[in-house]
Write a protein that holds these residues in place. Structure first.
Motif, PDB file in Angstrom:
ATOM      1  N   THR A 158       0.918  -1.138  -0.113  1.00 32.41           N
ATOM      2  CA  THR A 158      -0.129   0.123  -0.051  1.00 32.41           C
ATOM      3  C   THR A 158       0.824   1.260   0.005  1.00 32.41           C
ATOM      4  OG1 THR A 158      -0.186  -0.339   2.257  1.00 32.41           O
ATOM      5  CG2 THR A 158      -2.184  -0.821   1.082  1.00 32.41           C
ATOM      6  N   SER A 159       1.401   1.625   1.196  1.00 21.13           N
ATOM      7  CA  SER A 159       2.303   3.048   1.204  1.00 21.13           C
ATOM      8  C   SER A 159       3.695   2.513   1.699  1.00 21.13           C
ATOM      9  CB  SER A 159       1.613   3.616   2.354  1.00 21.13           C
ATOM     10  OG  SER A 159       1.816   3.108   3.606  1.00 21.13           O
ATOM     11  N   GLN A 160       4.018   1.275   1.588  1.00 16.75           N
ATOM     12  CA  GLN A 160       5.248   0.693   2.009  1.00 16.75           C
ATOM     13  C   GLN A 160       6.325   0.954   1.087  1.00 16.75           C
ATOM     14  OE1 GLN A 160       2.661  -1.392   2.266  1.00 16.75           O
ATOM     15  NE2 GLN A 160       2.693  -2.363   4.492  1.00 16.75           N
ATOM     16  N   VAL A 161       7.435   1.398   1.285  1.00 16.08           N
ATOM     17  CA  VAL A 161       8.620   1.343   0.305  1.00 16.08           C
ATOM     18  C   VAL A 161       9.444   0.165   0.134  1.00 16.08           C
ATOM     19  CG1 VAL A 161      10.888   2.356   0.064  1.00 16.08           C
ATOM     20  CG2 VAL A 161       9.027   3.917   0.717  1.00 16.08           C
ATOM     21  N   LEU A 162       9.446  -0.198  -0.837  1.00 15.97           N
ATOM     22  CA  LEU A 162       9.777  -1.932  -1.267  1.00 15.97           C
ATOM     23  C   LEU A 162      11.130  -1.741  -1.845  1.00 15.97           C
ATOM     24  CD1 LEU A 162       8.758  -4.572  -0.748  1.00 15.97           C
ATOM     25  CD2 LEU A 162       7.762  -4.653  -2.597  1.00 15.97           C
ATOM     26  N   ILE A 163      12.311  -2.450  -1.043  1.00 13.65           N
ATOM     27  CA  ILE A 163      13.614  -2.670  -1.635  1.00 13.65           C
ATOM     28  C   ILE A 163      13.781  -3.835  -2.279  1.00 13.65           C
ATOM     29  CG2 ILE A 163      15.940  -1.855  -1.651  1.00 13.65           C
ATOM     30  CD1 ILE A 163      14.155   0.507  -1.013  1.00 13.65           C
ATOM     31  N   GLY A 164      14.455  -4.402  -3.306  1.00 15.50           N
ATOM     32  CA  GLY A 164      14.935  -5.629  -3.897  1.00 15.50           C
ATOM     33  C   GLY A 164      16.238  -5.509  -4.413  1.00 15.50           C
ATOM     34  N   PHE A 165      16.601  -6.831  -4.332  1.00 14.08           N
ATOM     35  CA  PHE A 165      18.085  -7.197  -4.823  1.00 14.08           C
ATOM     36  C   PHE A 165      18.156  -7.874  -6.024  1.00 14.08           C
ATOM     37  CE2 PHE A 165      21.247  -5.497  -1.749  1.00 14.08           C
ATOM     38  CZ  PHE A 165      20.443  -4.918  -0.915  1.00 14.08           C
ATOM     39  N   ALA A 166      19.171  -7.826  -6.834  1.00 16.23           N
ATOM     40  CA  ALA A 166      19.519  -8.824  -7.679  1.00 16.23           C
ATOM     41  C   ALA A 166      20.940  -9.104  -7.891  1.00 16.23           C
ATOM     42  CB  ALA A 166      18.758  -8.328  -9.126  1.00 16.23           C
ATOM     43  N   ALA A 167      21.221 -10.193  -7.641  1.00 16.38           N
ATOM     44  CA  ALA A 167      22.616 -10.833  -7.693  1.00 16.38           C
ATOM     45  C   ALA A 167      22.532 -11.722  -9.044  1.00 16.38           C
ATOM     46  CB  ALA A 167      22.969 -11.730  -6.550  1.00 16.38           C
ATOM     47  N   GLU A 168      23.429 -11.003  -9.930  1.00 15.29           N
ATOM     48  CA  GLU A 168      23.519 -11.872 -11.287  1.00 15.29           C
ATOM     49  C   GLU A 168      25.089 -12.059 -11.703  1.00 15.29           C
ATOM     50  OE1 GLU A 168      20.743 -12.393 -12.750  1.00 15.29           O
ATOM     51  OE2 GLU A 168      19.444 -10.938 -11.836  1.00 15.29           O
ATOM     52  N   THR A 169      25.170 -13.046 -12.704  1.00 15.62           N
ATOM     53  CA  THR A 169      26.469 -13.341 -12.983  1.00 15.62           C
ATOM     54  C   THR A 169      26.442 -13.043 -14.869  1.00 15.62           C
ATOM     55  OG1 THR A 169      25.586 -15.642 -13.701  1.00 15.62           O
ATOM     56  CG2 THR A 169      26.522 -15.400 -11.591  1.00 15.62           C
ATOM     57  N   GLU A 170      25.360 -12.540 -15.090  1.00 10.97           N
ATOM     58  CA  GLU A 170      25.350 -11.867 -16.346  1.00 10.97           C
ATOM     59  C   GLU A 170      24.366 -10.967 -16.811  1.00 10.97           C
ATOM     60  OE1 GLU A 170      24.811 -15.133 -19.367  1.00 10.97           O
ATOM     61  OE2 GLU A 170      23.049 -15.622 -18.418  1.00 10.97           O
ATOM     62  N   ASN A 171      24.733 -10.154 -17.701  1.00  9.61           N
ATOM     63  CA  ASN A 171      23.353  -9.273 -18.235  1.00  9.61           C
ATOM     64  C   ASN A 171      22.695  -8.564 -17.021  1.00  9.61           C
ATOM     65  OD1 ASN A 171      23.598 -10.492 -20.854  1.00  9.61           O
ATOM     66  ND2 ASN A 171      21.978 -12.025 -20.367  1.00  9.61           N
ATOM     67  N   LEU A 202      22.021   3.613   0.728  1.00 13.69           N
ATOM     68  CA  LEU A 202      20.374   3.166   0.897  1.00 13.69           C
ATOM     69  C   LEU A 202      19.703   3.912   1.960  1.00 13.69           C
ATOM     70  CD1 LEU A 202      18.890   1.027  -0.617  1.00 13.69           C
ATOM     71  CD2 LEU A 202      19.296  -0.670   1.193  1.00 13.69           C
ATOM     72  N   VAL A 203      20.165   4.170   2.975  1.00 10.84           N
ATOM     73  CA  VAL A 203      19.373   4.914   4.039  1.00 10.84           C
ATOM     74  C   VAL A 203      18.997   6.211   3.316  1.00 10.84           C
ATOM     75  CG1 VAL A 203      19.357   6.261   6.127  1.00 10.84           C
ATOM     76  CG2 VAL A 203      20.334   3.769   5.920  1.00 10.84           C
ATOM     77  N   GLU A 204      19.831   7.021   2.724  1.00 10.55           N
ATOM     78  CA  GLU A 204      19.634   8.170   2.213  1.00 10.55           C
ATOM     79  C   GLU A 204      18.645   8.225   0.859  1.00 10.55           C
ATOM     80  OE1 GLU A 204      22.396  10.917   0.410  1.00 10.55           O
ATOM     81  OE2 GLU A 204      23.950  10.314   1.858  1.00 10.55           O
ATOM     82  N   GLU A 205      18.673   7.315  -0.085  1.00  7.75           N
ATOM     83  CA  GLU A 205      17.647   7.020  -0.915  1.00  7.75           C
ATOM     84  C   GLU A 205      16.267   6.665  -0.196  1.00  7.75           C
ATOM     85  OE1 GLU A 205      18.017   7.979  -3.774  1.00  7.75           O
ATOM     86  OE2 GLU A 205      20.236   8.417  -3.605  1.00  7.75           O
ATOM     87  N   ILE A 206      16.074   5.906   0.657  1.00  5.57           N
ATOM     88  CA  ILE A 206      14.947   5.307   1.486  1.00  5.57           C
ATOM     89  C   ILE A 206      14.471   6.832   2.069  1.00  5.57           C
ATOM     90  CG2 ILE A 206      13.873   4.353   3.526  1.00  5.57           C
ATOM     91  CD1 ILE A 206      15.936   1.866   2.606  1.00  5.57           C
ATOM     92  N   VAL A 207      15.221   7.798   2.846  1.00  8.32           N
ATOM     93  CA  VAL A 207      14.404   8.862   3.174  1.00  8.32           C
ATOM     94  C   VAL A 207      13.705   9.715   2.048  1.00  8.32           C
ATOM     95  CG1 VAL A 207      15.173  11.083   4.186  1.00  8.32           C
ATOM     96  CG2 VAL A 207      16.254   8.971   5.190  1.00  8.32           C
ATOM     97  N   ASN A 208      14.606   9.737   0.714  1.00  6.99           N
ATOM     98  CA  ASN A 208      13.905  10.373  -0.140  1.00  6.99           C
ATOM     99  C   ASN A 208      12.621   9.678  -0.726  1.00  6.99           C
ATOM    100  OD1 ASN A 208      16.165  12.188  -0.274  1.00  6.99           O
ATOM    101  ND2 ASN A 208      17.286  11.028  -1.901  1.00  6.99           N
ATOM    102  N   LEU A 209      12.638   8.566  -0.518  1.00  5.57           N
ATOM    103  CA  LEU A 209      11.637   7.840  -1.223  1.00  5.57           C
ATOM    104  C   LEU A 209      10.230   8.031  -0.443  1.00  5.57           C
ATOM    105  CD1 LEU A 209      12.998   4.277  -2.799  1.00  5.57           C
ATOM    106  CD2 LEU A 209      11.750   6.363  -3.934  1.00  5.57           C
ATOM    107  N   LEU A 210      10.668   8.048   1.017  1.00  4.01           N
ATOM    108  CA  LEU A 210       9.608   7.903   2.018  1.00  4.01           C
ATOM    109  C   LEU A 210       9.013   9.514   2.024  1.00  4.01           C
ATOM    110  CD1 LEU A 210      11.191   6.173   5.050  1.00  4.01           C
ATOM    111  CD2 LEU A 210       8.911   5.719   4.027  1.00  4.01           C
ATOM    112  N   GLY A 211       9.831  10.640   1.316  1.00  2.00           N
ATOM    113  CA  GLY A 211       9.111  11.913   1.122  1.00  2.00           C
ATOM    114  C   GLY A 211       9.375  12.595   2.329  1.00  2.00           C
TER     115      GLY A 211
END
Ligand code: CTP
Ligand code: CA
Length: 222
Positions: free
Chosen positions: A140-153, A213-222
């Protein structure tokens, strides 16, 4: 830069971080696992706590100490992690899914130790739920952060995951680079945003990445 001091920019916010690699049992003495050390997720939990957030760390097995002031909930399997995360989701302001969640688990978990008999064996695997994708559908209002660990592309796969899972920020890392990924105290990541913005970071400690990441989350929370 923001108005608040570093120590209170997430004051009053509730953050849930997942970390570590889940273990999927085959029998009482064996499991399927992965190479995640949990370091990135633990560094994130520490940075969130230092920024004043009430921080819950849902952790698969690791050797790491609990960061000061963080509440750890220990789990073993993807299904256990799924239940803990979903039960806490509606109370949270921010969820960071740094864990390496097993995509599959053995179809059966034998009650007794499996005995060898000299013949070939196959292990049937069944899919685990995708926790992050489920959060992306329910948020709903949550800020959601994901990760992607890749070996190509890296960037193409990461971008596809960001959109498919409906996350607000995706942390992409190429685990084949020296100084990046599993077990390393440092990492080399990019932050991807749904509006197409991207920030590429040089190699830095996992704690420094977590503070960015904390800095970006603060921005995303507005
Ligand atoms: N994730 C999750 N539940 C799963 C699998 C992954 O919540 N069952 C989350 C991870 O915690 C991570 C993100 O999804 O934040 C991406 O994980 P990743 O393994 O890179 O992506 P997958 O969608 O599983 O795709 P694949 O492994 O096929 O590359
Ligand atoms: Ca996966």
């Amino acid at each position: 830069t923001n108005f608040f001091s570093k120590s209170d920019c997430l004051k009053g916010k509730k953050v849930l971080v997942t970390a570590g690699g889940t273990q999927e049992p085959l029998d009482p003495v064996r499991f399927l696992g992965n190479r995640s050390s949990g370091r990135m997720g633990y560094a994130i939990a520490q940075a969130m706590q230092e920024a004043g957030a009430e921080t819950i760390l849902v952790s698969a097995p690791t050797d790491l100490p609990v960061p000061n002031g963080v509440k750890r909930i220990s789990v073993q399997t993807a299904l256990e992690m799924h239940d803990v995360v979903l039960n806490n989701f509606s109370d949270m302001d921010v969820i960071v899914k740094a864990a390496a969640v097993a995509d599959y688990r053995p179809a059966t978990n034998a009650e007794q130790k499996i005995k060898k008999d000299g013949t070939n064996r196959t292990i049937e695997l069944v899919p685990n739920p995708d926790i992050l994708a489920e959060l992306g559908r329910r948020k709903t209002s949550q800020v959601l952060i994901g990760f992607a660990a890749e070996t190509e592309n890296l960037l193409a796969y990461a971008q596809e995951k960001m959109h498919r899972k409906n996350v607000d920020l995706l942390v992409a890392n190429d685990v084949t680079k020296p100084g990046a990924g599993f077990g390393s105290p440092t990492n080399i990541v990019s932050f991807l945003f749904p509006d197409g913005r991207r920030i590429d970071f040089p190699q830095m400690s996992k704690l420094e990445i977590a503070r960015n990441l904390v800095e970006e989350i603060v921005n995303l929370l507005g």
